[in-house]
Design a protein around this motif. Structure first.
Motif, mmCIF file in Angstrom:
data_model
loop_
_atom_site.group_PDB
_atom_site.id
_atom_site.type_symbol
_atom_site.label_atom_id
_atom_site.label_comp_id
_atom_site.label_asym_id
_atom_site.label_seq_id
_atom_site.Cartn_x
_atom_site.Cartn_y
_atom_site.Cartn_z
ATOM 1 N N ASN A 7 31.513 2.786 -9.183
ATOM 2 C CA ASN A 7 32.104 3.185 -10.470
ATOM 3 C C ASN A 7 32.978 2.072 -11.039
ATOM 4 O O ASN A 7 32.968 1.805 -12.242
ATOM 5 N N LEU A 8 33.753 1.446 -10.167
ATOM 6 C CA LEU A 8 34.611 0.335 -10.590
ATOM 7 C C LEU A 8 33.776 -0.759 -11.250
ATOM 8 O O LEU A 8 34.121 -1.261 -12.332
ATOM 9 N N LEU A 9 32.663 -1.114 -10.614
ATOM 10 C CA LEU A 9 31.835 -2.199 -11.145
ATOM 11 C C LEU A 9 31.137 -1.802 -12.441
ATOM 12 O O LEU A 9 31.016 -2.619 -13.362
ATOM 13 N N LEU A 10 30.672 -0.548 -12.532
ATOM 14 C CA LEU A 10 30.008 -0.097 -13.755
ATOM 15 C C LEU A 10 30.993 -0.052 -14.924
ATOM 16 O O LEU A 10 30.704 -0.554 -16.022
ATOM 17 N N ASP A 11 32.170 0.538 -14.696
ATOM 18 C CA ASP A 11 33.171 0.610 -15.759
ATOM 19 C C ASP A 11 33.619 -0.788 -16.182
ATOM 20 O O ASP A 11 33.793 -1.065 -17.374
ATOM 21 N N ALA A 12 33.802 -1.656 -15.193
ATOM 22 C CA ALA A 12 34.217 -3.025 -15.506
ATOM 23 C C ALA A 12 33.132 -3.754 -16.296
ATOM 24 O O ALA A 12 33.436 -4.543 -17.198
ATOM 25 N N ASP A 13 31.877 -3.476 -15.977
ATOM 26 C CA ASP A 13 30.777 -4.078 -16.731
ATOM 27 C C ASP A 13 30.829 -3.638 -18.187
ATOM 28 O O ASP A 13 30.672 -4.447 -19.118
ATOM 29 N N ALA A 14 31.056 -2.336 -18.418
ATOM 30 C CA ALA A 14 31.159 -1.824 -19.788
ATOM 31 C C ALA A 14 32.338 -2.454 -20.526
ATOM 32 O O ALA A 14 32.288 -2.638 -21.744
ATOM 33 N N LEU A 15 33.379 -2.805 -19.781
ATOM 34 C CA LEU A 15 34.571 -3.423 -20.371
ATOM 35 C C LEU A 15 34.439 -4.935 -20.522
ATOM 36 O O LEU A 15 35.346 -5.596 -21.052
#
Length: 309
Positions: free
Chosen positions: A150-158
Protein backbone atom coordinates in the motif's frame (compact mmCIF):
# COMPACT_ATOMS: atom_id res chain seq x y z
CA UNK A 1 -27.95 51.85 -39.69
CA UNK A 2 -29.80 49.43 -37.47
CA UNK A 3 -28.87 46.54 -39.75
CA UNK A 4 -25.20 47.57 -39.72
CA UNK A 5 -25.17 47.80 -35.92
CA UNK A 6 -26.85 44.44 -35.63
CA UNK A 7 -24.23 42.85 -37.91
CA UNK A 8 -21.40 44.48 -35.97
CA UNK A 9 -22.84 43.32 -32.68
CA UNK A 10 -23.22 39.81 -34.04
CA UNK A 11 -19.60 39.80 -35.22
CA UNK A 12 -18.39 40.94 -31.83
CA UNK A 13 -20.51 38.29 -30.11
CA UNK A 14 -19.18 35.52 -32.35
CA UNK A 15 -15.63 36.69 -31.78
CA UNK A 16 -16.17 36.77 -28.03
CA UNK A 17 -17.66 33.27 -28.01
CA UNK A 18 -14.77 31.95 -30.09
CA UNK A 19 -12.21 33.49 -27.76
CA UNK A 20 -14.03 32.18 -24.72
CA UNK A 21 -14.12 28.71 -26.23
CA UNK A 22 -10.40 28.82 -26.96
CA UNK A 23 -9.74 30.08 -23.46
CA UNK A 24 -11.86 27.31 -21.92
CA UNK A 25 -9.92 24.61 -23.74
CA UNK A 26 -6.62 26.15 -22.68
CA UNK A 27 -7.76 26.40 -19.05
CA UNK A 28 -8.86 22.77 -19.03
CA UNK A 29 -5.53 21.62 -20.41
CA UNK A 30 -3.64 23.76 -17.90
CA UNK A 31 -5.76 22.42 -15.05
CA UNK A 32 -5.27 18.84 -16.17
CA UNK A 33 -1.55 19.07 -16.86
CA UNK A 34 0.61 15.99 -17.42
CA UNK A 35 -0.79 12.74 -16.01
CA UNK A 36 0.32 9.20 -15.25
CA UNK A 37 -1.79 6.02 -15.26
CA UNK A 38 -1.92 4.12 -11.96
CA UNK A 39 -3.21 0.54 -11.72
CA UNK A 40 -5.01 -0.09 -8.44
CA UNK A 41 -7.77 -2.08 -6.72
CA UNK A 42 -10.56 -0.47 -8.75
CA UNK A 43 -8.88 -0.48 -12.17
CA UNK A 44 -6.75 2.21 -13.80
CA UNK A 45 -6.80 5.93 -13.11
CA UNK A 46 -4.98 8.87 -14.67
CA UNK A 47 -3.53 11.00 -11.88
CA UNK A 48 -1.65 14.32 -11.96
CA UNK A 49 2.09 13.93 -12.35
CA UNK A 50 2.61 15.99 -9.19
CA UNK A 51 -0.60 16.14 -7.12
CA UNK A 52 -0.92 19.27 -4.98
CA UNK A 53 -4.26 18.87 -3.19
CA UNK A 54 -4.63 15.34 -1.85
CA UNK A 55 -7.44 13.92 0.30
CA UNK A 56 -6.79 10.63 2.12
CA UNK A 57 -9.40 8.28 3.56
CA UNK A 58 -7.45 5.88 5.78
CA UNK A 59 -4.88 6.17 8.54
CA UNK A 60 -2.13 4.37 6.62
CA UNK A 61 -2.27 7.12 4.00
CA UNK A 62 -1.84 9.79 6.67
CA UNK A 63 1.34 8.01 7.73
CA UNK A 64 2.49 7.66 4.11
CA UNK A 65 2.04 11.34 3.28
CA UNK A 66 3.73 12.53 6.47
CA UNK A 67 6.57 10.03 5.93
CA UNK A 68 7.07 11.48 2.44
CA UNK A 69 7.09 15.04 3.76
CA UNK A 70 3.65 15.85 2.33
CA UNK A 71 0.47 17.24 3.89
CA UNK A 72 -3.01 16.20 2.74
CA UNK A 73 -5.57 19.00 2.42
CA UNK A 74 -8.18 16.71 3.95
CA UNK A 75 -8.41 13.35 5.67
CA UNK A 76 -10.93 10.97 7.21
CA UNK A 77 -10.55 10.07 10.87
CA UNK A 78 -11.00 6.87 12.86
CA UNK A 79 -14.46 6.81 14.45
CA UNK A 80 -13.16 6.28 17.98
CA UNK A 81 -10.26 8.70 17.67
CA UNK A 82 -11.39 12.07 16.31
CA UNK A 83 -7.94 13.66 16.24
CA UNK A 84 -4.81 13.52 14.14
CA UNK A 85 -2.21 10.97 15.27
CA UNK A 86 0.09 12.57 17.82
CA UNK A 87 3.08 10.55 16.64
CA UNK A 88 3.04 12.47 13.34
CA UNK A 89 3.66 15.73 15.17
CA UNK A 90 2.67 18.93 13.38
CA UNK A 91 2.58 17.35 9.91
CA UNK A 92 -1.23 17.47 9.79
CA UNK A 93 -1.88 20.84 11.42
CA UNK A 94 -3.31 22.26 8.18
CA UNK A 95 -5.35 19.15 7.27
CA UNK A 96 -9.15 19.41 7.36
CA UNK A 97 -11.30 16.50 8.62
CA UNK A 98 -13.64 14.96 6.01
CA UNK A 99 -15.75 12.45 7.94
CA UNK A 100 -14.74 9.01 9.19
CA UNK A 101 -13.00 6.06 7.58
CA UNK A 102 -16.31 4.24 7.09
CA UNK A 103 -18.35 7.35 6.17
CA UNK A 104 -16.33 10.00 4.31
CA UNK A 105 -18.08 13.35 3.91
CA UNK A 106 -18.39 13.86 0.14
CA UNK A 107 -19.46 17.50 0.44
CA UNK A 108 -16.45 18.34 2.60
CA UNK A 109 -14.16 16.54 0.15
CA UNK A 110 -15.64 18.40 -2.82
CA UNK A 111 -15.22 21.75 -1.07
CA UNK A 112 -11.46 21.13 -0.77
CA UNK A 113 -11.11 20.81 -4.57
CA UNK A 114 -8.67 17.87 -4.46
CA UNK A 115 -6.67 16.78 -7.47
CA UNK A 116 -6.16 13.26 -6.01
CA UNK A 117 -8.04 11.07 -3.52
CA UNK A 118 -6.41 8.05 -1.85
CA UNK A 119 -8.63 5.43 -0.22
CA UNK A 120 -9.10 1.71 0.29
CA UNK A 121 -11.49 -0.76 -1.31
CA UNK A 122 -11.77 -2.57 2.03
CA UNK A 123 -13.49 0.40 3.68
CA UNK A 124 -14.80 2.73 0.97
CA UNK A 125 -15.68 0.63 -2.08
CA UNK A 126 -19.31 1.84 -2.05
CA UNK A 127 -18.14 5.47 -2.36
CA UNK A 128 -15.64 4.96 -5.18
CA UNK A 129 -17.72 6.11 -8.15
CA UNK A 130 -18.81 9.32 -6.40
CA UNK A 131 -15.28 10.03 -5.20
CA UNK A 132 -13.90 9.47 -8.68
CA UNK A 133 -16.30 12.11 -9.98
CA UNK A 134 -14.80 14.60 -7.53
CA UNK A 135 -11.15 13.86 -8.39
CA UNK A 136 -8.95 11.03 -9.69
CA UNK A 137 -9.24 8.32 -7.02
CA UNK A 138 -6.79 5.49 -6.28
CA UNK A 139 -7.75 2.64 -3.94
CA UNK A 140 -5.55 0.04 -2.28
CA UNK A 141 -7.16 -3.40 -1.86
CA UNK A 142 -6.74 -4.24 1.82
CA UNK A 143 -5.59 -2.76 5.12
CA UNK A 144 -2.81 -4.00 7.41
CA UNK A 145 -1.54 -7.20 5.84
CA UNK A 146 -0.50 -5.37 2.64
CA UNK A 147 0.84 -2.24 4.35
CA UNK A 148 4.15 -2.29 2.48
CA UNK A 149 2.49 -2.75 -0.92
CA UNK A 150 0.00 0.00 0.00
CA UNK A 151 2.84 2.37 0.86
CA UNK A 152 4.42 1.85 -2.56
CA UNK A 153 1.13 2.16 -4.47
CA UNK A 154 0.10 5.35 -2.67
CA UNK A 155 3.58 6.79 -3.08
CA UNK A 156 3.45 5.97 -6.79
CA UNK A 157 0.16 7.89 -7.11
CA UNK A 158 1.83 10.79 -5.29
CA UNK A 159 4.86 10.71 -7.59
CA UNK A 160 7.17 9.66 -4.73
CA UNK A 161 7.68 5.91 -5.23
CA UNK A 162 11.50 6.01 -5.18
CA UNK A 163 11.42 7.88 -1.86
CA UNK A 164 9.01 5.30 -0.42
CA UNK A 165 11.23 2.43 -1.55
CA UNK A 166 14.15 4.01 0.32
CA UNK A 167 12.03 4.42 3.48
CA UNK A 168 10.96 0.78 3.27
CA UNK A 169 14.54 -0.43 2.73
CA UNK A 170 15.70 1.57 5.77
CA UNK A 171 12.88 0.08 7.86
CA UNK A 172 13.81 -3.47 6.86
CA UNK A 173 17.47 -2.86 7.68
CA UNK A 174 16.60 -1.53 11.12
CA UNK A 175 14.13 -4.36 11.83
CA UNK A 176 16.83 -6.94 11.10
CA UNK A 177 19.34 -5.06 13.25
CA UNK A 178 17.21 -5.59 16.36
CA UNK A 179 18.30 -9.23 16.37
CA UNK A 180 14.97 -10.53 17.63
CA UNK A 181 14.72 -14.23 18.41
CA UNK A 182 11.90 -16.75 17.91
CA UNK A 183 12.64 -17.77 21.49
CA UNK A 184 11.24 -14.42 22.66
CA UNK A 185 7.49 -14.60 22.17
CA UNK A 186 5.81 -11.19 21.85
CA UNK A 187 2.14 -10.90 22.77
CA UNK A 188 -0.05 -8.16 21.25
CA UNK A 189 -3.39 -7.30 22.87
CA UNK A 190 -5.86 -4.54 22.04
CA UNK A 191 -8.84 -3.39 24.05
CA UNK A 192 -11.78 -2.46 21.82
CA UNK A 193 -15.01 -0.74 22.95
CA UNK A 194 -16.89 -4.06 23.17
CA UNK A 195 -14.21 -6.78 23.06
CA UNK A 196 -10.58 -7.70 23.66
CA UNK A 197 -8.43 -8.83 20.75
CA UNK A 198 -5.14 -10.65 20.39
CA UNK A 199 -3.31 -9.73 17.19
CA UNK A 200 -1.87 -12.36 14.88
CA UNK A 201 0.95 -12.61 12.33
CA UNK A 202 -0.97 -10.92 9.49
CA UNK A 203 -1.89 -7.77 11.41
CA UNK A 204 0.17 -4.63 10.92
CA UNK A 205 1.85 -4.83 14.33
CA UNK A 206 2.23 -8.61 13.99
CA UNK A 207 4.07 -8.16 10.69
CA UNK A 208 6.45 -5.62 12.24
CA UNK A 209 7.14 -7.94 15.19
CA UNK A 210 7.85 -10.76 12.72
CA UNK A 211 10.10 -8.56 10.60
CA UNK A 212 12.14 -7.84 13.73
CA UNK A 213 12.65 -11.60 14.21
CA UNK A 214 10.53 -12.18 17.32
CA UNK A 215 8.30 -15.18 17.92
CA UNK A 216 4.63 -15.21 18.89
CA UNK A 217 2.77 -17.12 21.61
CA UNK A 218 1.16 -20.23 20.13
CA UNK A 219 -2.48 -19.04 20.50
CA UNK A 220 -1.62 -15.76 18.74
CA UNK A 221 -0.24 -17.51 15.67
CA UNK A 222 -3.89 -18.24 14.79
CA UNK A 223 -2.73 -21.32 12.90
CA UNK A 224 -6.24 -22.71 12.36
CA UNK A 225 -7.92 -19.40 11.61
CA UNK A 226 -8.74 -18.21 8.10
CA UNK A 227 -8.26 -14.60 9.23
CA UNK A 228 -4.86 -14.34 10.86
CA UNK A 229 -5.12 -10.65 11.69
CA UNK A 230 -6.72 -11.05 15.13
CA UNK A 231 -8.73 -13.31 17.40
CA UNK A 232 -11.05 -12.52 20.27
CA UNK A 233 -10.12 -12.85 23.91
CA UNK A 234 -12.54 -13.27 26.81
CA UNK A 235 -12.15 -13.42 30.56
CA UNK A 236 -12.15 -17.22 30.27
CA UNK A 237 -9.24 -17.37 27.80
CA UNK A 238 -7.30 -14.33 29.01
CA UNK A 239 -4.32 -16.61 29.60
CA UNK A 240 -3.79 -16.48 25.81
CA UNK A 241 -2.68 -12.87 26.30
CA UNK A 242 0.49 -14.03 28.01
CA UNK A 243 3.92 -13.96 26.37
CA UNK A 244 7.57 -13.39 27.16
CA UNK A 245 6.76 -9.72 26.56
CA UNK A 246 3.21 -8.32 26.41
CA UNK A 247 2.22 -5.12 24.62
CA UNK A 248 -1.32 -3.78 24.99
CA UNK A 249 -3.30 -0.73 23.85
CA UNK A 250 -6.85 0.67 23.84
CA UNK A 251 -8.91 2.05 20.94
CA UNK A 252 -10.78 5.11 22.22
CA UNK A 253 -12.13 6.24 25.59
CA UNK A 254 -14.66 3.44 26.07
CA UNK A 255 -11.97 0.84 25.37
CA UNK A 256 -9.63 2.60 27.79
CA UNK A 257 -12.25 2.14 30.52
CA UNK A 258 -12.49 -1.56 29.68
CA UNK A 259 -8.71 -1.80 29.74
CA UNK A 260 -8.55 -0.23 33.20
CA UNK A 261 -11.19 -2.66 34.52
CA UNK A 262 -9.49 -5.76 33.08
CA UNK A 263 -5.90 -4.81 33.92
CA UNK A 264 -7.01 -4.01 37.46
CA UNK A 265 -8.50 -7.47 37.91
CA UNK A 266 -6.94 -10.70 39.22
CA UNK A 267 -6.94 -12.64 35.93
CA UNK A 268 -4.76 -10.01 34.28
CA UNK A 269 -2.55 -9.50 37.32
CA UNK A 270 -1.86 -13.23 37.50
CA UNK A 271 -0.48 -13.42 33.96
CA UNK A 272 3.25 -14.29 34.25
CA UNK A 273 4.23 -11.38 31.97
CA UNK A 274 2.32 -8.96 34.19
CA UNK A 275 3.68 -10.39 37.45
CA UNK A 276 7.23 -10.21 36.10
CA UNK A 277 6.78 -6.57 34.94
CA UNK A 278 7.03 -7.55 31.28
CA UNK A 279 3.67 -6.06 30.23
CA UNK A 280 3.75 -2.62 28.64
CA UNK A 281 0.98 -0.24 27.61
CA UNK A 282 1.73 1.24 24.17
CA UNK A 283 0.31 3.86 21.81
CA UNK A 284 -2.70 2.53 19.87
CA UNK A 285 -2.06 5.13 17.16
CA UNK A 286 1.28 3.57 16.28
CA UNK A 287 0.67 -0.12 17.01
CA UNK A 288 -2.79 -0.35 15.47
CA UNK A 289 -3.88 2.72 13.50
CA UNK A 290 -0.66 3.96 11.89
CA UNK A 291 -0.19 1.07 9.45
CA UNK A 292 2.73 2.87 7.78
CA UNK A 293 6.48 3.09 7.78
CA UNK A 294 6.76 5.83 10.42
CA UNK A 295 4.39 3.96 12.76
CA UNK A 296 6.39 0.77 12.11
CA UNK A 297 9.51 2.61 13.23
CA UNK A 298 7.76 3.55 16.49
CA UNK A 299 6.90 -0.11 17.08
CA UNK A 300 10.55 -0.99 16.53
CA UNK A 301 11.40 1.62 19.18
CA UNK A 302 9.17 -0.20 21.68
CA UNK A 303 10.58 -3.60 20.73
CA UNK A 304 14.13 -2.32 21.13
CA UNK A 305 13.31 -0.88 24.54
CA UNK A 306 11.33 -3.77 26.00
CA UNK A 307 11.89 -6.96 23.98
CA UNK A 308 15.39 -6.89 22.52
CA UNK A 309 17.45 -9.84 23.81
Amino acid sequence: MTIRLAKAAAAVLLSTVALAACGAVGDDQAAAGPTRTIKHAMGETKVPESPKRVVVLDTDKLDTMASLGLTPVGAAQAAENQAWPKYLGSALDATKPVGTLQAPNLEAITALKPDLILGTKFRQEQFYDKLNQIAPTVFTEKVGITWKENLLLDADALGRKAQAEKLLADYRTRARSLGGSDAVEVSIVRFMPTQIRMYGPESFSGIVVGDAGFGRPEPQRLADAQDKRFGELSQENLSQADGDVLFYSAYGDQAAQSQAAVTGGPLWKNLPAVKDDRAHGVDDETWMLGIGVTAAGKILDDLEKFAKP
